[in-house]
Design an enzyme around this catalytic site. Sequence first.
Site, PDB file in Angstrom:
ATOM      1  N   SER A  45      43.413  18.542  52.545  1.00 33.99           N
ATOM      2  CA  SER A  45      43.035  18.201  51.178  1.00 33.99           C
ATOM      3  C   SER A  45      41.992  19.184  50.647  1.00 33.99           C
ATOM      4  CB  SER A  45      42.542  16.752  51.133  1.00 33.99           C
ATOM      5  OG  SER A  45      42.421  16.285  49.813  1.00 33.99           O
ATOM      6  N   ASP A  89      48.939  15.200  49.405  1.00 31.33           N
ATOM      7  CA  ASP A  89      47.658  15.325  50.093  1.00 31.33           C
ATOM      8  C   ASP A  89      47.797  15.339  51.614  1.00 31.33           C
ATOM      9  OD1 ASP A  89      45.048  14.991  51.045  1.00 31.33           O
ATOM     10  OD2 ASP A  89      44.465  13.790  49.326  1.00 31.33           O
TER      11      ASP A  89
END
Length: 706
Positions: free
Chosen positions: A68, A327
């Site tokens: 991320s 993500d």
Amino acid sequence: MASGQARREAAPENTFVIGLAMAGAVSAGAYTAGVLDTLFRALAEHERRFQAGEVDHQVILKVMSGASAGSICAALGAASLVQGVVPLDPDDRFRPGLPMLHELWVERIRLTDGAGHGLLGEGDLGADETGESRPVTSILDSTHIDEEALALVADVLRGAEGEGLGFVAEDLEIFLTTTNLMGVTYEVRFGGDGGGYGHGHVMASHGNVEHFRLSGLGRHPWRSEWLRRWADSGISLRAPDDPGARLDFGDVFRDPMPSGWARLVRSAVASGAFPVGLSSRRLDVSYAELEGRAWPIDTDPHERRPRPILPKTIPGPVATIGYVAVDGGVANNEPFELARYALRDVDRTQETWRLAPNARSARDANRAVIMIDPFPEGPEMTLASDDAPGKRRESSVLFAIKRLLPSLINQARFKPTELLNATDSSIHSRFLIAPSRTTPDGAKLRGAMAIASGFVGGFGGFFSRNFREHDYRLGQHNCRSFLHKYFVLDSKNPVFAGRNDLNHGVGDGMACILQVGKDALPDFVDEAGAFYPRLTPGEAGGAERGDRWPGLSLAEFETGKRIAARRAERVATLLMREVGLTTWVKRFVATYLWRGLPFIGGGIRDTLSVDLGNRIKGEMVARNQLLASRYFDDPRDRALYAAIVRNGNRRATPAQLATQSEIYVPTPDKPMATLTLTEADVEERVRAGVVRLSRYKGRWRLSAGQ
């Protein structure tokens, strides 16, 4: 080092190798970026001292892994190394050492600039350049991410260090995690099926890893035995040979045959695509990359290795495989094991090929992984209810649906061995840098409570540039403290080549791994040693208004709330069209579900704009990040303010209001202490005139201070 002087290279026994693992952080990526800023400066300064003969051991950066926001920091960290680390300027200690990372996290990514740009913009809504309507891809405007990424990498030039960086390995490994929504299937065969001729057990992996290898920048020849055995050379990134030459990013998001640097940006953006909040991304990998991936498992790949199984509808091998990515933190938020395996050496005591564990003791360790995690505390444990209403609620299917996804994500992230070892002070092959700051009152805050971005699930930093600047400088401050106190080995460790003139850290006989003077790194403290980032120097009342602990004014909060409501209205309208609400009856019903009844409200829009807004506002009051809450001298009044904000316009008894009053009141003895009012406290504050009942029975508001 003087011009023309031969460059030194330490012997293997005098070389300490490090890897970095950067966890997901949302807007707290600003903190991770600040840590990298100081760490890279320290590596460059230590290398300068090594080349000058002031120390006899080298410290080499071999690998960076990220999830991320950590992936974005790893990717831009690599580009920043090519660009060059800016040494500390004694006359401008606020100047960042990694301008690219500071520019992205502090200056560029934001909710709104007030002029229609930002994550609350509307650049992703309506018709595209061909005139066709675009589907709604996310709650927030993801085109803001693309625009800022393109602007950031448009003119990245090779720095002046033409001979290469001595503190970076010749092959710098970069691992970025993504979550593959399509999944990749693998088959495991068992010995009891008649020699492996029957059916095996098929599993799907949704945790993907994009491996890149940067060459042409570092000089140290250190190699990864793990990657060598698996024959995983990664996606090639090449630094330009000549100083001043431009990095070849090409057309980052449109090129059908993207360069390695373009793929790095695409993968980093995909890794940071918070599900639903930001748009998912299409990534393409070659079948060879997928099949040749190195797995962090203790096995010899020459004997056995996982191999992907293509769908039966595909007759043979394919050149590339596309997948939809979100993500990377969903599947692997702390990619510690990737960095650790990249550092492991071969176990030469075994007859067959095996990797040896990294030496752990302060006397023997010669390599280490440093994990940077802005939110090390993780989710809070929730207990099942004991009362009858709670048991009924928890038996419903809606409760199960609500809790299922967080449960799966948390379980995928659960790595007790890796994380516990990183926090064990007796292990010197794993270290952790996490937020920590001391208040003027002496309270030592950690994790989410120490950073200004630590609310709204980590999105809080996008509310204000000052929040992100605070966290960037806190990252610099924490890294400086870590390097001088805790990043240490026994001074008799062979790495130090027997020198006895080393800087020492915490612990008897412990010497700092990076031998860097305190004047070589920036710090932000006041005369008493408390963290003081000086965000608004020169302003009247700066320390109280946010110079030390940044806050948001009510006007700024309400402006952002209006812009968010406008975007939510447009997104909802477009979604109604997408799901097929074409007849006037369906549109009528959907409209009133969204907007509520005329003059009464009560629709989904009110829930989002009012209730959600009040929750966020209440959380900011609890953390003392709403400037209006700082006018209260008595913390009980701030607690009451938080309760009234959270309650909104709903009717509530004093007892019900008290249950919503929790705020943080850290003290030196109890840095995580909270304050929750009682029913008697609420009634006492009413008698004192701090709050009063409006003419509508049971509804509360402040009589002053808002």
